[in-house]
Structures are given as structure tokens and as C-alpha cells.
Design a protein around this motif. Structure first.
Motif, PDB file in Angstrom:
ATOM      1  N   TYR A   1       0.830  -1.205   0.000  1.00 17.16           N
ATOM      2  CA  TYR A   1       0.000   0.000   0.000  1.00 17.16           C
ATOM      3  C   TYR A   1       0.866   1.257   0.000  1.00 17.16           C
ATOM      4  N   ALA A   2       1.973   1.218   0.751  1.00 18.76           N
ATOM      5  CA  ALA A   2       2.871   2.376   0.776  1.00 18.76           C
ATOM      6  C   ALA A   2       3.458   2.634  -0.606  1.00 18.76           C
ATOM      7  N   ALA A   3       3.850   1.569  -1.307  1.00 20.26           N
ATOM      8  CA  ALA A   3       4.378   1.722  -2.664  1.00 20.26           C
ATOM      9  C   ALA A   3       3.302   2.256  -3.612  1.00 20.26           C
ATOM     10  N   LEU A   4       2.076   1.805  -3.440  1.00 26.80           N
ATOM     11  CA  LEU A   4       0.981   2.297  -4.283  1.00 26.80           C
ATOM     12  C   LEU A   4       0.711   3.778  -4.008  1.00 26.80           C
ATOM     13  N   ALA A   5       0.798   4.196  -2.730  1.00 31.12           N
ATOM     14  CA  ALA A   5       0.627   5.618  -2.406  1.00 31.12           C
ATOM     15  C   ALA A   5       1.698   6.457  -3.090  1.00 31.12           C
ATOM     16  N   LEU A   6       2.917   5.947  -3.120  1.00 32.12           N
ATOM     17  CA  LEU A   6       4.020   6.638  -3.786  1.00 32.12           C
ATOM     18  C   LEU A   6       3.767   6.715  -5.293  1.00 32.12           C
ATOM     19  N   ALA A   7       3.264   5.634  -5.872  1.00 33.24           N
ATOM     20  CA  ALA A   7       2.974   5.619  -7.304  1.00 33.24           C
ATOM     21  C   ALA A   7       1.859   6.599  -7.654  1.00 33.24           C
ATOM     22  N   VAL A   8       0.817   6.643  -6.810  1.00 34.17           N
ATOM     23  CA  VAL A   8      -0.295   7.575  -7.053  1.00 34.17           C
ATOM     24  C   VAL A   8       0.204   9.013  -6.982  1.00 34.17           C
ATOM     25  N   ALA A   9       1.040   9.329  -5.986  1.00 28.83           N
ATOM     26  CA  ALA A   9       1.582  10.688  -5.869  1.00 28.83           C
ATOM     27  C   ALA A   9       2.427  11.046  -7.087  1.00 28.83           C
ATOM     28  N   THR A  10       3.172  10.084  -7.609  1.00 28.73           N
ATOM     29  CA  THR A  10       3.980  10.329  -8.809  1.00 28.73           C
ATOM     30  C   THR A  10       3.099  10.651 -10.006  1.00 28.73           C
TER      31      THR A  10
ATOM     32  N   PHE B   1       9.674   1.673  -2.442  1.00 30.26           N
ATOM     33  CA  PHE B   1       9.180   1.175  -3.723  1.00 30.26           C
ATOM     34  C   PHE B   1       9.586  -0.280  -3.941  1.00 30.26           C
ATOM     35  N   ALA B   2      10.864  -0.584  -3.718  1.00 34.32           N
ATOM     36  CA  ALA B   2      11.372  -1.928  -4.017  1.00 34.32           C
ATOM     37  C   ALA B   2      10.723  -2.992  -3.139  1.00 34.32           C
ATOM     38  N   ILE B   3      10.602  -2.730  -1.827  1.00 33.32           N
ATOM     39  CA  ILE B   3       9.984  -3.706  -0.931  1.00 33.32           C
ATOM     40  C   ILE B   3       8.508  -3.894  -1.279  1.00 33.32           C
TER      41      ILE B   3
END
Length: 617
Positions: free
Chosen positions: A34-43, A153-155
Motif C-alpha cells: 500500500y505504501a508503494a501504491l501511495a508513492l505511485a499515485v503521488a507520482t 518502492f522496491a519492498i
């Protein structure tokens, strides 16, 4: 049932319900995917915003100064994110580094060799590739862009595209990403600091000494460290060194140690006093005692991730990933050697560097060849480490002067992150098809339960079976014993069978395991086992003999069986079944109905796991 009994039952159900809700909320807050998805959405939002109108750069370039007398900080909103909020991110990274160096894999030279070799390869080769492509251009100074892996992102992406049965892959990725971060921070400090104010730098050093002294004196409350942290951040900001380094430097000095029995016992004693006479003052003392029992590093490492994962890092992406993707900008990036140097360094350089470093160790050091850590999976991790998003964007902003060339580097970082994910996915899938992992790796019970030969409690016909691999000389074993005996009603009711297996970590551990097998042969296992667990890791031959005598065992028969080593093959086989599945030596490994349990083990979590198992059966 009496009224008091009904009240207690209702209270227990209420507490259980509250804890289940809290666990679900906590699971969401700390979920890496979910944290990686939040980062992707912000990007994605940053890219859309930057390409609609002109408000993106106008907003982030807005001045936002803070002044208090002669002390002032003059930054734009973009600067506050990069130098202010990102200090919190680096602080969390520093906490992980310190904990890993003190308590984790990196404290043991043998365990650290594989991630260190992978990290060194992943630092050096990408720089060589970058300079081979961009050498001689105005962007060649930005070689630091390709050295770091975005851990979040990687994890998160590993959880999406990686194999489900290779827990050691995550540990390896975490370990070499931590070393990557150390390298990146050193590079920022040494190569991307333009000018130095030695007076301010000296004041920052004095502040760090003060933090070290607080830690040495055992100060465990947050406010003193927070005040010093703000002062150190300001001093570094004035010194010319990138202020985010304050975060990692302070974190490396924070107190970290294993839980101490005396602290936990003290909290239990205060809780007992509070129960006897509830009052606001005793409630405050209990709260402070509970906080004191957990080292400051571990407390902060639990509190910070939700804020960093869902606020700090996404805001950083929103402020830095906004690249104009007009036809001219895309054409300029496509023809820019800087763009291709970043892509080649992160995608090709990371894959080759990590694979080369780890491959040398895997070939020359047989003890590093653990299940799940084979070359196909390591190569996929190398590809995935090309997701150098956060620190790569930060270094690009520091190293490059013109906005146009910065955008070209940022386009390279974005493209490299996407290509790295695709390449890692392909390697994982090909590896799984051609060299599949064993079906039992880590998450599934290594060997089925043989009711005739196991140390078994409860009915062999029970619908649920909990298998516990543990070392009775493990210092915290007594806590798990309390949890297991607290769910004894499930065993007595026939809903659960409890199987005890061994996990040996040394000579004393082996002797204790053989003594337990001998006690089981005399049908006196439970009380004897509890006596050994109550020793809290301080298990010796004399104490084993005394405990056996106190529990009414035939001591001579026990030692004859131990000396014969008749049970040694069984004990060692059980140990090898779960070797390397935890970061902490001797920590228990539990399986319920064939599937491994993760997280904190207590009466609530174990009972809830049994309920879930019954609900899905």
C-alpha cells in the motif's frame, strides 16, 4: 456463570474486539505494498499536475520562511519538502541502519557478507555505466543519481511481483538497501555539498555529541532528542551541508538494545499495582513504565512508518516527480545522454552490479547458499533495486543546475523505475518456471505432523494444529510459553492440538532439547519445560538437573538418555527445517494448520488465528 464472570467475559470480548480493530488498522498502516501504491499515485498526480497549466512550479516555488528573532529559515515549499520533511525519512532510514548494525543481520560478519557484496556491486557498477554513457557532458556530475535503491518502492513491489515462498529475499533486499542508503548519504555529504560554514558545522557536531551523551545517560523520553534534533537540523542547514543528513546522523546515535527482562518485569509489576488501586497518577506511571520498557529506537520505528509512508514520501514525489512531458521535452529527454545514462545505470548497472557481487559470494562461500537465495532470484532483486526513485530524484536536484537537464534526469529516473519493475517481474517469472522454489520454503510447514512421534498436547483428532519450533534457551522463550498456556482452553476443548519441535542454536540449546525429549519420555514434559523457560535463557547443566529433581523426574534416567544421544537426530532434523527463517537467532517459528504465523504472539493473536482458521476451513 456469576455476574462477575459474565462481566469479565464481556470485558475480554470487548478488549479482543478492540485489539482486532487496532491490528487491522496497523496492518494497513505498515503494509509495504500500500505504501508503494501511495508513492505511485503521488507520482502520477505530480506528472498530471505538471502538464496541466503552470501552477505546479508556481506552487512549489512559493517562499515559506520561518523566523524567530535572529534565527530564520528561508525556503520554498519545495525546499521544505526536500530538506525538512525528508529529514524525517532519513531519520527512519537511520533507525533501521542502527538497529540492523546492532541487533540484525549486519552485526554478524558471516550473515552480512552477501548483502554487503550485493550492495557494493550495486554502488560501483551503476556509476561506471553512468559515466560510460554521460562522461564529458554537463550532467556527468550527477552520477550519484544511480547509486541508491528506493527501499519503499522496491519492498512494496517485491510483495507484488516476487515469489510467495522466499522470505529470505525480503531480508536480503532490506539489508543491501540499507547499505545502499548509507552509501548514498555519504555521497551526498562528500560530493554534493557546495560550500561549508565551519562554525555552523561545529555547532551541529556539538549537538550530535549532546545526543550521544543523552543516549549514554539512558534518557528515554522523546522531547530532549526532538529539541536537539531541530537545533542540529538548523545548524546543518546553515553550514551548507544538506540538512536531511541531520536525520540519519541523529538516528545512528539513538539508544537501541534488546528488550531487558528487568524493564518488562517492572512494567508487569506497575500494571499489577494499577489493577489493585486504579488512579490517574498510577495510570500515568504505568504508561511511562510501558514506554520505558521498549527501547527508543524500536518505539520510534513503530510510530514513524505510517507518517513517512503515507505523508512524507508521497509529498516528496508530488514535489519532485512533476516533469513536463510535452513533445519537445520528451524529444529532448530521448536525445539526452543524461537521460540514457540514468536509465542504463539504474536498470543495467544495478542488475549487473548486484548479481556480480552476490554471485561471487554465493560461489565462494557455501554457507551463504540458503533456500530462496539462488542466482535467478538474486538477479531479479538486482533488477528491482534499479527503482532508485526517492534519493535519485533528490541527487538529481542537487547535482544539476539547469531545470531542463534536471527534467531529463528525472525522466530517466521515472523510466528506469518502470523498466526495473518490468525486468524484475520477467526474471522472477522465468526463474519460477525454469528453477521453481521448493513448495515448502518458509511459509508452509516443512514436514507434516506425525502424531505418533511428536511432542503432542491435545487430541490427535483436533481440527487445528499449532506447530511451534523454538529454543528453550532463547531469552524471551518464557513470553511465548505464557501465551501458549493461555490458549490451553482451546486445547482442552479439542479445538487445537499443540506440537512442540526444537530449534537448536548451540551446545547448551542442544543439551536442553535432549533433556526435554528425555522428560517427555517420562511423561513429565510440561512442568519441566516451564521450569527451563522460566530460567529466561540462563539454562545450564546444573540448573537442568535441579529443575528435573524439583519436578520429580528420574534424574539418572534423564541423563542416561541425554548421554545416549538417541534423540539427537530428531532434534537436529527439526532445527534444519526452519534454519534461517528469522532474523533473530533462537526466535520461535510457528505454523498453524500448515501455514506460518507472523507478527506478535500472545493469547489474543493466537486465538484470533485459530478462529480465522476455523472460519476458512
Amino acid at each position: 456463570m456469576s455476574a462477575t464472570g459474565a462481566d469479565l467475559s464481556g470485558l475480554r470480548e470487548s478488549v479482543d474486539s478492540y485489539l482486532r480493530r487496532r491490528r487491522r488498522i496497523r496492518a494497513f498502516q505498515t503494509n509495504e505494498t500500500y505504501a508503494a501504491l501511495a508513492l505511485a499515485v503521488a507520482t502520477l498526480l505530480a506528472l498530471v499536475w505538471a502538464n496541466v497549466g503552470h501552477s505546479y512550479h508556481d506552487f512549489w516555488d512559493t517562499p515559506a520562511s520561518v523566523s524567530l528573532g535572529h534565527v530564520s529559515v528561508e525556503l520554498t515549499l519545495h525546499g521544505w519538502v526536500d530538506e525538512g520533511l525528508m529529514a524525517v525519512f532519513f531519520f527512519m532510514v537511520g533507525l533501521d541502519v542502527r538497529r540492523d548494525l546492532t541487533l540484525g543481520e549486519l552485526r554478524l560478519p558471516g550473515r552480512a557478507l552477501l548483502p554487503v557484496a550485493a550492495a557494493v556491486g550495486g554502488l560501483v557498477v551503476p556509476v561506471v555505466v553512468f559515466l560510460a554513457v554521460a562522461g564529458g557532458t554537463e550532467g556527468s556530475h550527477a552520477w550519484g543519481t544511480v547509486i541508491s535503491t528506493d527501499t519503499a518502492f522496491a519492498i512494496g513491489m517485491l510483495a507484488l511481483v516476487g515469489p510467495r515462498r522466499a522470505p529470505r529475499l525480503r531480508l536480503l533486499l532490506m539489508a543491501f538497501a540499507v547499505i545502499d542508503d548509507i552509501g548514498a548519504l555519504l555521497v551526498i555529504a562528500v560530493f554534493y555539498t557546495r560550500s561549508l560554514n565551519l562554525v555552523a558545522l561545529g555547532l551541529a557536531a556539538l549537538g550530535l555529541v549532546a545526543v550521544w551523551l543523552l543516549a549514554r545517560w539512558g534518557v528515554w523520553r522523546v522531547p530532549p532528542y526532538l529539541v536537539l534534533g531541530v537545533a542540529i537540523w538548523y545548524a546543518l542547514y546553515r553550514s551548507g551541508v544538506h540538512a536531511t543528513l541531520a536525520g540519519v546522523l541523529i538516528a545512528l546515535l539513538m539508544p537501541v538494545y534488546s528488550l531487558r527482562r528487568s524493564d518488562v518485569d517492572g512494567a508487569v509489576e506497575v500494571a499489577s499495582l494499577f489493577r489493585q488501586a486504579p488512579a490517574p497518577a498510577s495510570a500515568m506511571v504505568l504508561r511511562e513504565t510501558l514506554a520505558y520498557s521498549i527501547p527508543l529506537n524500536q518505539r520510534l520505528s513503530t510510530v514513524l512508518p505510517p507518517y513517512v509512508n503515507y505523508a512524507v514520501v508521497p509529498l516528496f514525489a508530488l514535489a519532485n516527480a512533476g516533469v513536463e512531458l510535452s513533445g519537445g521535452a520528451v524529444a529532448a529527454a530521448a536525445s539526452s545522454r543524461v537521460t540514457w545514462a540514468v536509465v542504463a545505470g539504474l536498470v543495467l548497472g544495478k542488475l549487473v552490479g548486484v548479481s556480480l557481487g552476490a554471485g561471487i559470494v554465493l560461489r565462494l562461500v557455501p554457507s551463504s547458499r540458503l533456500p530462496g537465495l539462488d542466482m535467478p532470484r538474486v538477479m531479479a532483486l538486482g533488477a528491482l533495486s534499479g527503482m532508485g526513485f526517492t534519493i535519485s530524484l533528490l541527487v538529481a536536484g542537487l547535482a544539476l543546475e539547469g531545470e531542463a537537464v534536471r527534467d531529463q534526469a528525472r525522466v530517466g529516473v521515472l523510466c528506469a523505475s518502470l523498466l526495473a519493475l518490468v525486468l524484475a517481474t520477467v526474471i522472477f517469472r522465468v526463474g519460477e518456471r525454469l528453477w521453481p522454489l521448493p513448495a515448502r520454503e518458509g511459509e508452509e510447514l516443512p514436514r507434516g505432523v506425525d502424531m505418533g512421534s511428536e511432542i503432542l498436547f491435545g487430541s490427535p483428532e483436533a481440527p487445528n494444529v499449532l506447530v511451534n519450533y523454538a529454543d528453550v534457551t532463547y531469552e524471551d522463550r518464557w513470553r511465548l510459553v505464557e501465551a501458549l498456556w493461555a490458549i490451553e482452553p482451546l486445547v482442552a476443548s479439542g479445538r487445537l492440538a499443540l506440537v512442540m519441535r526444537h530449534r537448536v542454536t548451540g551446545p547448551d540449546s542442544l543439551m536442553a532439547a535432549l533433556a526435554l525429549e528425555a522428560a517427555y519420555a517420562q511423561h513429565r514434559w510440561s512442568s519441566f519445560h516451564d521450569s527451563l523457560a522460566a530460567m529466561r535463557g540462563e539454562v545450564t547443566e546444573k540448573r537442568i538437573a535441579r529443575a528435573a529433581q524439583e519436578e520429580g523426574l528420574d534424574v539418572e534416567a534423564l541423563w542416561r538418555r541425554v548421554s545416549s544421544a538417541v534423540d539427537e537426530p530428531k532434534v537436529l532434523r527439526e532445527t534444519l527445517e526452519v534454519d534461517g527463517l528469522t532474523e533473530e537467532e533462537g526466535a520461535p517459528v510457528l505454523y498453524l494448520n500448515g501455514q506460518r504465523l507472523h507478527g506478535v504472539f500472545n493469547r489474543w493473536t493466537l486465538t484470533e488465528a485459530v478462529r480465522k482458521g476455523e472460519g476458512t476451513s
